[in-house]
Write a protein that holds these residues in place. Structure first.
Motif, PDB file in Angstrom:
ATOM      1  N   ILE A 252       0.865  -1.180   0.000  1.00  0.00           N
ATOM      2  CA  ILE A 252       0.000   0.000   0.000  1.00  0.00           C
ATOM      3  C   ILE A 252       0.899   1.227   0.000  1.00  0.00           C
ATOM      4  O   ILE A 252       1.800   1.344   0.848  1.00  0.00           O
ATOM      5  CB  ILE A 252      -0.916   0.034   1.233  1.00  0.00           C
ATOM      6  N   ILE A 253       0.669   2.124  -0.936  1.00  0.00           N
ATOM      7  CA  ILE A 253       1.423   3.366  -0.999  1.00  0.00           C
ATOM      8  C   ILE A 253       0.441   4.512  -0.786  1.00  0.00           C
ATOM      9  O   ILE A 253      -0.535   4.649  -1.535  1.00  0.00           O
ATOM     10  CB  ILE A 253       2.148   3.519  -2.344  1.00  0.00           C
ATOM     11  N   ALA A 265      -1.194  -4.477   4.909  1.00  0.00           N
ATOM     12  CA  ALA A 265      -2.366  -4.660   5.761  1.00  0.00           C
ATOM     13  C   ALA A 265      -2.424  -6.084   6.277  1.00  0.00           C
ATOM     14  O   ALA A 265      -1.989  -7.025   5.611  1.00  0.00           O
ATOM     15  CB  ALA A 265      -3.643  -4.323   5.005  1.00  0.00           C
ATOM     16  N   ASP A 266      -2.957  -6.240   7.489  1.00  0.00           N
ATOM     17  CA  ASP A 266      -3.195  -7.545   8.088  1.00  0.00           C
ATOM     18  C   ASP A 266      -4.586  -7.507   8.700  1.00  0.00           C
ATOM     19  O   ASP A 266      -4.797  -6.854   9.727  1.00  0.00           O
ATOM     20  CB  ASP A 266      -2.140  -7.835   9.158  1.00  0.00           C
ATOM     21  N   GLU A 269      -5.883  -4.145  10.078  1.00  0.00           N
ATOM     22  CA  GLU A 269      -4.770  -3.325  10.561  1.00  0.00           C
ATOM     23  C   GLU A 269      -3.966  -2.764   9.400  1.00  0.00           C
ATOM     24  O   GLU A 269      -3.614  -3.501   8.467  1.00  0.00           O
ATOM     25  CB  GLU A 269      -3.826  -4.154  11.436  1.00  0.00           C
ATOM     26  N   ILE A 270      -3.651  -1.474   9.449  1.00  0.00           N
ATOM     27  CA  ILE A 270      -2.643  -0.907   8.557  1.00  0.00           C
ATOM     28  C   ILE A 270      -1.297  -1.004   9.265  1.00  0.00           C
ATOM     29  O   ILE A 270      -1.167  -0.636  10.428  1.00  0.00           O
ATOM     30  CB  ILE A 270      -2.955   0.562   8.221  1.00  0.00           C
ATOM     31  N   ILE A 271      -0.298  -1.505   8.544  1.00  0.00           N
ATOM     32  CA  ILE A 271       1.047  -1.675   9.105  1.00  0.00           C
ATOM     33  C   ILE A 271       1.983  -0.755   8.336  1.00  0.00           C
ATOM     34  O   ILE A 271       2.175  -0.909   7.129  1.00  0.00           O
ATOM     35  CB  ILE A 271       1.514  -3.139   8.977  1.00  0.00           C
ATOM     36  N   ILE A 272       2.551   0.212   9.032  1.00  0.00           N
ATOM     37  CA  ILE A 272       3.435   1.190   8.401  1.00  0.00           C
ATOM     38  C   ILE A 272       4.873   0.678   8.422  1.00  0.00           C
ATOM     39  O   ILE A 272       5.425   0.373   9.482  1.00  0.00           O
ATOM     40  CB  ILE A 272       3.362   2.547   9.121  1.00  0.00           C
ATOM     41  N   ASN A 273       5.487   0.593   7.239  1.00  0.00           N
ATOM     42  CA  ASN A 273       6.895   0.185   7.154  1.00  0.00           C
ATOM     43  C   ASN A 273       7.836   1.382   7.140  1.00  0.00           C
ATOM     44  O   ASN A 273       8.936   1.318   7.685  1.00  0.00           O
ATOM     45  CB  ASN A 273       7.117  -0.666   5.904  1.00  0.00           C
TER      46      ASN A 273
END
Length: 366
Positions: A252-253, A265-266, A269-273
């Motif tokens: 996701i950008i 995403a999980d 949940e959005i997971i920010i790298n």
């Protein structure tokens, strides 16, 4: 032909994975809101014989965009700005700083073998300040690096300051306040060949700031499905933030006005790298917050991840951990630096407190 079909199927499945919907009532896509800026020049002089102040510094984009900072002996600060647009913007975004809009005379002679800057202005207390700065020589990348804020404004901001090139001030640096000359200590004394004062000159001065603040959040987008061309929109105080989503395979950008967020995403949940902050008029300079493993934005209590901060090619200039705790109505992000040592003495805690469709963001610097 079979290969093309498999690729299309994979992309379709990837997008479907993100199509369960994520409630923005429990998610702020960028809880840190790092304010990132670049100044062409930065100068600072320390002095010992004034009853109120201990140092003066100037951040300069050009002669019509100058910010002077006077630091008091108790480490608090006052800012003087000669650009009205910048003043009004800072007044809205930096409510904990004392800001003054005033004329500032600034002369730049930075192409000389020993660059020079001259500044004249009057303080809020009617003090006449005259500052002549001359370098000992041309600035060099050899003397660049991360800057220690030395306790200045320790409860109003978490600063990330990097100078690409730097050098010392020469013995000719002179500062007067109300016609009284300030005593600037000698930093290096190899007279008669070389004398440098406790004054520093930098070119390409980059600064990122997490500010102490207390602002309402108004969610203008209630939920997202994580599909291409969706928009996230909310207001923080009086400022509107808009983010556009793009899906690239399993990534996701999310592009904002001044940042680019790489995430995945999980379930819900959005997971920010990583969060890449850039300048609006220049994408060549960036400040990047990296998270490993990824930062779960609204995860269960006790989730922790490591973070590192890069500026341009300079990697891991600040490192530490982010801990997330939450309950039904509040998420708390606690950013605890570990290196360098001075950074470990500043803690940034961001509270997101939810109330129906609105929220409050409280940023505390300890």
């Amino acid at each position: 032909m079979k290969t093309k079909i498999l690729v299309l199927l994979f992309i379709s499945l990837s997008i479907t994975t993100f199509s369960e919907g994520i409630s923005l009532r429990n998610t702020l896509i960028d809880p840190f809101f790092v304010h990132f800026e670049k100044y062409d020049y930065h100068i600072i002089s320390y002095f010992t014989n004034h009853e109120k102040y201990e140092c003066i510094e100037a951040m300069i984009k050009d002669t019509d965009n100058v910010r002077i900072i006077l630091t008091f002996k108790d480490k608090t600060q006052i800012d003087y700005l000669n650009n009205e647009d910048v003043f009004l913007s800072m007044k809205e975004e930096s409510k904990n700083r004392h800001l003054v809009f005033t004329p500032i005379e600034c002369k730049l002679n930075t192409k000389k073998a020993k660059p020079e800057i001259t500044i004249n202005f009057t303080t809020n207390d009617k003090e006449l300040i005259s500052w002549f700065f001359q370098c000992v020589g041309n600035p060099s990348e050899k003397y660049g690096g991360l800057i220690n804020p030395e306790g200045h404004s320790e409860h109003t901001s978490f600063p990330i300051m990097y100078r690409e090139k730097s050098t010392l001030g020469s013995k000719n640096v002179k500062l007067t306040i109300d016609n009284k000359e300030m005593n600037i200590p000698v930093e290096i004394n190899k007279a008669p060949f070389f004398v440098a004062l406790k004054s520093y000159y930098s070119e390409s001065f980059l600064i990122g700031i997490i500010r102490a603040s207390n602002d309402p959040i108004y969610f203008l987008t209630s939920s997202i499905l994580l599909t291409n061309d969706e928009a996230l929109i909310y207001k923080l105080g009086e400022k509107t933030f808009s983010y556009k989503i793009a899906i690239d395979n399993n990534q996701i950008i999310i592009r904002g006005d001044n940042c680019l967020i790489h995430a995945t995403a999980d379930k819900n949940e959005i997971i920010i790298n990583s969060i890449h902050y850039f300048l609006k008029d220049n994408n060549n300079d960036t400040l990047v917050m990296n998270f490993s493993p990824g930062l779960y934005l609204s995860s269960v209590a006790g989730t922790e991840t490591t973070f590192s901060i890069d500026i341009n090619k300079h990697k891991n200039i600040i490192t530490g951990v982010v801990k997330i705790t939450n309950n039904k109505s509040e998420i708390i992000y606690t950013l605890t630096p570990k290196t360098p040592d001075w950074a470990s003495r500043r803690l940034a805690t961001i509270h997101i407190i939810f109330n129906n469709n609105d929220a409050q963001r409280i940023s505390i610097i300890d």
